[in-house]
Design an enzyme around this catalytic site. Structure first.
Site, PDB file in Angstrom:
ATOM      1  CG  HIS A   7      54.566  24.747  60.612  1.00  0.00           C
ATOM      2  ND1 HIS A   7      55.601  25.554  61.023  1.00  0.00           N
ATOM      3  CD2 HIS A   7      53.729  25.538  59.910  1.00  0.00           C
ATOM      4  CE1 HIS A   7      55.388  26.802  60.597  1.00  0.00           C
ATOM      5  NE2 HIS A   7      54.257  26.814  59.931  1.00  0.00           N
ATOM      6  CB  CYS A  11      51.272   2.593  52.264  1.00  0.00           C
ATOM      7  SG  CYS A  11      49.770   2.950  53.207  1.00  0.00           S
ATOM      8  CB  CYS A  29      45.664   4.710  50.360  1.00  0.00           C
ATOM      9  SG  CYS A  29      46.597   4.772  51.903  1.00  0.00           S
ATOM     10  CB  SER A  32      63.110  33.529  64.200  1.00  0.00           C
ATOM     11  OG  SER A  32      62.523  32.690  63.232  1.00  0.00           O
ATOM     12  CD  GLN A  57      55.911  29.194  64.177  1.00  0.00           C
ATOM     13  OE1 GLN A  57      56.362  29.543  63.097  1.00  0.00           O
ATOM     14  NE2 GLN A  57      56.235  29.799  65.295  1.00  0.00           N
ATOM     15  CB  CYS A 105      47.207   1.325  49.978  1.00  0.00           C
ATOM     16  SG  CYS A 105      48.687   2.286  49.618  1.00  0.00           S
TER      17      CYS A 105
HETATM   18  P1  OAD Z   1      63.616  29.513  64.454  1.00  0.00           P
HETATM   19  O1  OAD Z   1      64.791  28.614  64.533  1.00  0.00           O
HETATM   20  O2  OAD Z   1      63.461  30.358  63.254  1.00  0.00           O
HETATM   21  O3  OAD Z   1      63.615  30.505  65.714  1.00  0.00           O
HETATM   22  C1  OAD Z   1      63.794  30.050  67.015  1.00  0.00           C
HETATM   23  C2  OAD Z   1      63.711  31.242  67.949  1.00  0.00           C
HETATM   24  O4  OAD Z   1      63.824  30.756  69.277  1.00  0.00           O
HETATM   25  C3  OAD Z   1      64.848  32.280  67.758  1.00  0.00           C
HETATM   26  O5  OAD Z   1      64.300  33.583  67.747  1.00  0.00           O
HETATM   27  C4  OAD Z   1      65.722  32.072  69.015  1.00  0.00           C
HETATM   28  O6  OAD Z   1      66.302  33.291  69.475  1.00  0.00           O
HETATM   29  C5  OAD Z   1      64.721  31.552  70.009  1.00  0.00           C
HETATM   30  N1  OAD Z   1      65.331  30.671  71.027  1.00  0.00           N
HETATM   31  C6  OAD Z   1      66.315  29.752  70.874  1.00  0.00           C
HETATM   32  N2  OAD Z   1      66.565  29.105  72.025  1.00  0.00           N
HETATM   33  C7  OAD Z   1      65.714  29.628  72.948  1.00  0.00           C
HETATM   34  C8  OAD Z   1      65.474  29.389  74.336  1.00  0.00           C
HETATM   35  N3  OAD Z   1      66.159  28.473  75.018  1.00  0.00           N
HETATM   36  N4  OAD Z   1      64.537  30.132  74.951  1.00  0.00           N
HETATM   37  C9  OAD Z   1      63.822  31.081  74.273  1.00  0.00           C
HETATM   38  N5  OAD Z   1      64.002  31.346  72.972  1.00  0.00           N
HETATM   39  C10 OAD Z   1      64.925  30.632  72.309  1.00  0.00           C
HETATM   40  O7  OAD Z   1      62.324  28.606  64.714  1.00  0.00           O
HETATM   41  P2  OAD Z   1      60.797  28.927  64.404  1.00  0.00           P
HETATM   42  O8  OAD Z   1      60.522  30.371  64.543  1.00  0.00           O
HETATM   43  O9  OAD Z   1      59.988  27.983  65.202  1.00  0.00           O
HETATM   44  O10 OAD Z   1      58.833  25.156  59.596  1.00  0.00           O
HETATM   45  O11 OAD Z   1      60.699  28.526  62.880  1.00  0.00           O
HETATM   46  C11 OAD Z   1      59.472  28.606  62.200  1.00  0.00           C
HETATM   47  C12 OAD Z   1      59.380  27.522  61.161  1.00  0.00           C
HETATM   48  O12 OAD Z   1      60.514  27.588  60.298  1.00  0.00           O
HETATM   49  C13 OAD Z   1      59.436  26.101  61.719  1.00  0.00           C
HETATM   50  O13 OAD Z   1      58.189  25.642  62.171  1.00  0.00           O
HETATM   51  C14 OAD Z   1      59.920  25.313  60.552  1.00  0.00           C
HETATM   52  C15 OAD Z   1      60.985  26.245  60.022  1.00  0.00           C
HETATM   53  O14 OAD Z   1      61.280  26.145  58.667  1.00  0.00           O
HETATM   54  C16 OAD Z   1      58.555  23.936  59.120  1.00  0.00           C
HETATM   55  O15 OAD Z   1      59.204  22.949  59.384  1.00  0.00           O
HETATM   56  C17 OAD Z   1      57.361  23.892  58.236  1.00  0.00           C
END
Ligand code: OAD
Length: 240
Positions: free
Chosen positions: A114, A141, A125, A183, A96, A144
């Site tokens: 993502h 751009c 374009c 998360s 992600q 274009c």
């Molecule tokens: P989050 O910030 O929601 O979650 C990060 C997770 O990583 C949490 O559960 C933390 O406990 C865990 N974490 C943090 N540090 C860690 C470490 N050192 N080792 C292991 N785990 C750790 O991030 P994502 O779940 O990736 O979307 O978020 C999903 C999407 O929400 C992202 O791709 C982004 C965001 O809005 C877009 O940008 C489209």
């Protein structure tokens, strides 16, 4: 092929989230002090925000790109990359994350569902190109030459993640699904564990704390990605 607690494992899907890059120095979204504490995602990561506040949105991602350029892959990226190359079966990596740390760790395959900070596209374009380090609404751009239409190739809330058909096929066939550093609140990625379970895959979570969907996993390894990820994948390889 390897056995994982008596089940023959030939096909593995790995899903990574912001937690895998946290120890490289990139801020996650929802941890305390995370990006969505300082910014409202509705002001940044939606098509409407881009339309109404283009420079605010572009600046947010310019800053993310500049932070990324100061970071290096960590032990968890390297362990995943090593595993992808060493495992005798099929491994499919979905992230992600919009950073390029899996690529820089040498991962032979990674699907950025993502999008990517390193790619920009022109809404005039429709061409994609390598992202300029910094770009503004006034930046023309390079292809274009029209200005006002460049955007980072990031999937915003309300937009459809990339290559979902390919992802669904991989999940349907997986024997083992491993979710790392996410998360479990953003769909469709948060639904992959349930999908994998329905298809009888063993589901494993590696995270600093239990995620929102922890109940879907057969095994949870709670701890830092740089510690738990290398440990987990060496164990799978050892059983090979
Ligand atoms: P989050 O910030 O929601 O979650 C990060 C997770 O990583 C949490 O559960 C933390 O406990 C865990 N974490 C943090 N540090 C860690 C470490 N050192 N080792 C292991 N785990 C750790 O991030 P994502 O779940 O990736 O979307 O978020 C999903 C999407 O929400 C992202 O791709 C982004 C965001 O809005 C877009 O940008 C489209």
């Amino acid at each position: 092929m390897t056995t994982f607690l008596e089940k023959r494992i030939e096909r593995i899907v790995i899903l990574t989230g912001a937690g895998v890059s946290a120890e490289s120095g990139l801020t996650t979204f929802r941890d305390s002090g995370g990006l969505w504490e300082g910014y409202d995602p509705l002001d940044i990561a939606t098509p409407t925000a881009l339309e109404t506040n283009r420079d605010v949105v572009l600046d947010f991602y310019n800053l993310r790109r500049s932070d990324l350029n100061k970071c290096l892959p960590n032990r968890s990226h390297l362990a995943i990359s090593h595993f992808q190359r060493a495992f005798s079966g099929h491994v499919f990596l979905i992230t992600q994350n919009v950073d390029d740390l899996h690529e820089r760790a040498g991962s032979p395959q990674v699907l950025h569902m993502h999008g990517s900070l390193k790619v920009m596209r022109c809404e005039h374009c429709y061409k994609e190109m390598k992202a300029l380090q910094i770009f503004k609404s006034s930046t023309p751009c390079p292809l274009c030459l029209k200005s006002g239409n460049l955007r980072p190739d990031i999937v915003f809330f309300g937009e459809i993640p990339k290559q979902l058909d390919e992802i669904n096929v991989e999940i349907m066939k997986a024997d083992l699904f491993v979710s790392i550093g996410t998360s479990g609140v953003v769909y469709p990625a948060a639904g992959f564990a349930a999908q994998a379970r329905d298809n009888e895959a063993i589901c494993v979570e590696i995270n600093k704390e239990k995620s929102e969907i922890a109940n879907l996993f057969d095994y949870s390894h709670i701890g830092l990605a740089t510690v738990e990820v290398p440990k987990f994948f060496s164990k799978v390889l050892l059983e090979n």
